[in-house]
Motif scaffolding. Structure first.
Motif, PDB file in Angstrom:
ATOM      1  N   SER A   1     -10.195  -0.953  -1.669  1.00 46.71           N
ATOM      2  CA  SER A   1     -10.973   0.273  -1.519  1.00 46.71           C
ATOM      3  C   SER A   1     -10.099   1.430  -1.054  1.00 46.71           C
ATOM      4  O   SER A   1     -10.232   2.566  -1.523  1.00 46.71           O
ATOM      5  CB  SER A   1     -12.112   0.059  -0.520  1.00 46.71           C
ATOM      6  OG  SER A   1     -13.015  -0.921  -0.982  1.00 46.71           O
ATOM      7  N   LYS A   2      -9.195   1.143  -0.138  1.00 50.78           N
ATOM      8  CA  LYS A   2      -8.283   2.161   0.371  1.00 50.78           C
ATOM      9  C   LYS A   2      -7.377   2.668  -0.741  1.00 50.78           C
ATOM     10  O   LYS A   2      -7.095   3.872  -0.835  1.00 50.78           O
ATOM     11  CB  LYS A   2      -7.459   1.582   1.521  1.00 50.78           C
ATOM     12  CG  LYS A   2      -6.594   2.596   2.241  1.00 50.78           C
ATOM     13  CD  LYS A   2      -5.898   1.963   3.432  1.00 50.78           C
ATOM     14  CE  LYS A   2      -5.004   2.977   4.149  1.00 50.78           C
ATOM     15  NZ  LYS A   2      -4.313   2.363   5.314  1.00 50.78           N
TER      16      LYS A   2
ATOM     17  N   GLY B   1       0.809  -1.208   0.000  1.00 55.57           N
ATOM     18  CA  GLY B   1       0.000   0.000   0.000  1.00 55.57           C
ATOM     19  C   GLY B   1       0.843   1.258   0.000  1.00 55.57           C
ATOM     20  O   GLY B   1       0.544   2.220  -0.725  1.00 55.57           O
ATOM     21  N   PHE B   2       1.912   1.255   0.797  1.00 54.49           N
ATOM     22  CA  PHE B   2       2.792   2.417   0.842  1.00 54.49           C
ATOM     23  C   PHE B   2       3.541   2.587  -0.483  1.00 54.49           C
ATOM     24  O   PHE B   2       3.779   3.711  -0.935  1.00 54.49           O
ATOM     25  CB  PHE B   2       3.791   2.291   1.997  1.00 54.49           C
ATOM     26  CG  PHE B   2       3.171   2.481   3.349  1.00 54.49           C
ATOM     27  CD1 PHE B   2       2.117   3.362   3.532  1.00 54.49           C
ATOM     28  CD2 PHE B   2       3.643   1.786   4.451  1.00 54.49           C
ATOM     29  CE1 PHE B   2       1.538   3.560   4.774  1.00 54.49           C
ATOM     30  CE2 PHE B   2       3.069   1.966   5.706  1.00 54.49           C
ATOM     31  CZ  PHE B   2       2.015   2.855   5.871  1.00 54.49           C
TER      32      PHE B   2
ATOM     33  N   ASN C   1      -5.394   5.993  -6.703  1.00 53.67           N
ATOM     34  CA  ASN C   1      -5.001   4.943  -7.634  1.00 53.67           C
ATOM     35  C   ASN C   1      -6.249   4.173  -8.083  1.00 53.67           C
ATOM     36  O   ASN C   1      -7.371   4.592  -7.804  1.00 53.67           O
ATOM     37  CB  ASN C   1      -3.974   4.005  -6.986  1.00 53.67           C
ATOM     38  CG  ASN C   1      -2.559   4.575  -7.039  1.00 53.67           C
ATOM     39  OD1 ASN C   1      -2.051   4.907  -8.107  1.00 53.67           O
ATOM     40  ND2 ASN C   1      -1.922   4.694  -5.877  1.00 53.67           N
ATOM     41  N   VAL C   2      -6.069   3.054  -8.753  1.00 57.55           N
ATOM     42  CA  VAL C   2      -7.198   2.303  -9.300  1.00 57.55           C
ATOM     43  C   VAL C   2      -7.267   0.930  -8.649  1.00 57.55           C
ATOM     44  O   VAL C   2      -6.276   0.189  -8.644  1.00 57.55           O
ATOM     45  CB  VAL C   2      -7.073   2.149 -10.836  1.00 57.55           C
ATOM     46  CG1 VAL C   2      -8.241   1.333 -11.386  1.00 57.55           C
ATOM     47  CG2 VAL C   2      -7.014   3.514 -11.500  1.00 57.55           C
ATOM     48  N   GLY C   3      -8.410   0.591  -8.097  1.00 53.13           N
ATOM     49  CA  GLY C   3      -8.599  -0.718  -7.500  1.00 53.13           C
ATOM     50  C   GLY C   3      -9.127  -1.715  -8.508  1.00 53.13           C
ATOM     51  O   GLY C   3      -9.797  -1.347  -9.476  1.00 53.13           O
TER      52      GLY C   3
ATOM     53  N   PHE D   1      -6.746  -9.744  -2.171  1.00 51.70           N
ATOM     54  CA  PHE D   1      -7.917 -10.507  -1.748  1.00 51.70           C
ATOM     55  C   PHE D   1      -8.666  -9.791  -0.626  1.00 51.70           C
ATOM     56  O   PHE D   1      -9.819 -10.112  -0.343  1.00 51.70           O
ATOM     57  CB  PHE D   1      -7.505 -11.911  -1.309  1.00 51.70           C
ATOM     58  CG  PHE D   1      -7.089 -12.792  -2.463  1.00 51.70           C
ATOM     59  CD1 PHE D   1      -8.029 -13.257  -3.368  1.00 51.70           C
ATOM     60  CD2 PHE D   1      -5.760 -13.147  -2.643  1.00 51.70           C
ATOM     61  CE1 PHE D   1      -7.656 -14.061  -4.432  1.00 51.70           C
ATOM     62  CE2 PHE D   1      -5.374 -13.957  -3.702  1.00 51.70           C
ATOM     63  CZ  PHE D   1      -6.327 -14.413  -4.608  1.00 51.70           C
ATOM     64  N   ASN D   2      -8.008  -8.831  -0.010  1.00 47.41           N
ATOM     65  CA  ASN D   2      -8.639  -8.006   1.019  1.00 47.41           C
ATOM     66  C   ASN D   2      -9.337  -6.829   0.334  1.00 47.41           C
ATOM     67  O   ASN D   2      -8.690  -5.885  -0.129  1.00 47.41           O
ATOM     68  CB  ASN D   2      -7.588  -7.510   2.005  1.00 47.41           C
ATOM     69  CG  ASN D   2      -8.191  -6.719   3.158  1.00 47.41           C
ATOM     70  OD1 ASN D   2      -9.293  -6.192   3.067  1.00 47.41           O
ATOM     71  ND2 ASN D   2      -7.448  -6.632   4.249  1.00 47.41           N
ATOM     72  N   ALA D   3     -10.654  -6.879   0.268  1.00 49.47           N
ATOM     73  CA  ALA D   3     -11.417  -5.842  -0.435  1.00 49.47           C
ATOM     74  C   ALA D   3     -11.228  -4.470   0.195  1.00 49.47           C
ATOM     75  O   ALA D   3     -11.250  -3.443  -0.500  1.00 49.47           O
ATOM     76  CB  ALA D   3     -12.904  -6.210  -0.449  1.00 49.47           C
TER      77      ALA D   3
END
Length: 301
Positions: free
Chosen positions: A37-38, A13-14, A44-46, A31-33
């Motif tokens: 979302s964060k 994430g960082f 950025n684009v999920g 796999f962690n929705a």
């Protein structure tokens, strides 16, 4: 430049955020929705799946894997091979064994994909400080990814480099982590000596702060140690249990194979393993041997 990123844990994430701040776009999947979302909320684009992620990337695609070493890497590659096109680039930014990396490079290259290994150091501090990246692989894909390296590094011309062919990046990171084991052990032993010298009532946080300036033992690792001691100078509530993620073991194995003496790194690894032993059998054996040959006293439960 666009980059697909698989694995949006803390470090992933960082990294995504630093790439965004560098003017590039990450299309990320996890796999962690909640992590996805964060990522999307940050600009950025999920992506909801690997298929979705690849579909949102412009060709030629570059996909960076931040997944645990071993089978998860092979499984992810197998899935990507069905989605990517010849000429696309797969990057392993985790701590894979360099021998696995060399095998994967050979297998992936035969199918028309490029494969780059990036030993990545910086952890959760990388967003602020930048990441140190040791890169292995063929010259062309490594150079194509230059904008990404420059965005992630502490500065465009510092903290990263193409260190050699496939596997070289992970090999250098492996030894880097072995050295880290030795440095950590030396600091730990030194501060343990201070702690044991009760008559001097030494202030461990103060000593660590003094060493941060002008001392030959100053380092970023010392900075982190000083911060930790400031928060918990007696290490209250911590169990003496230290894990290892594999790189130190691989470094020791490699040293043996190369006939290179590496006692400090080896002993630091052994100390980590020993920290996990409950009611240490080795030490109890030593005690009973001393009792047997010299009549020395033993302590019993």
């Amino acid at each position: 430049m666009q980059l697909g990123l698989i694995g949006l844990g803390k470090m992933g994430g960082f990294m995504a955020e630093r790439i965004r701040l560098g003017g590039h776009q990450v299309v990320g999947f996890d796999f962690n929705a909640e992590a996805v979302s964060k990522l999307a909320a940050s600009g950025n684009v999920g992506a909801s799946s690997l298929e979705d992620m690849v579909s949102k990337l412009q060709a030629p695609r570059a996909v960076w894997m931040m997944v645990p070493s071993g089978n998860p890497v092979d499984e992810t590659i197998a899935k990507l091979e069905k989605l990517l096109s010849p000429g696309d680039i797969i990057i392993d930014g985790g701590n894979s064994n360099y021998k696995d990396t060399q095998r994967r490079h050979k297998e992936v290259s035969a199918k028309g994909f490029a494969y780059v290994d990036c030993g990545t150091s910086g952890g959760v501090w990388g967003l602020k400080e930048g990441y140190s990246m040791m890169i292995g692989g063929d010259k062309e894909p490594v150079e194509h990814l230059r904008p990404i390296w420059e965005a992630l590094a502490p500065a465009p011309d510092k903290g990263w480099g193409h260190v050699g062919p496939s596997g070289a990046g992970h090999f250098v990171k492996m030894v880097h982590n072995g050295i880290e084991y030795g440095m950590m052990q030396a600091y730990a032993e030194g501060f343990s000596i201070f702690q044991a010298k009760e008559e001097l009532n030494l202030n461990l946080p103060q000593i660590s702060r003094i060493w941060q300036y002008g001392s030959v033992v100053r380092s970023w690792l010392l900075d982190l140690t000083a911060d930790a001691l400031e928060k918990n100078p007696t290490l209250e509530g911590l169990e003496a249990y230290v894990v290892d993620s594999g790189e130190g073991r691989w470094t020791v194995f490699e040293a043996i194979d190369l006939n290179v003496s590496a006692p400090v790194i080896t002993e630091s690894l052994i100390r980590r393993i020993r920290s996990r032993e409950q009611n240490n059998f080795t030490d109890r054996m030593l005690a009973i041997q001393r009792n047997a040959f010299g009549g020395h006293a033993v302590k019993k439960d």
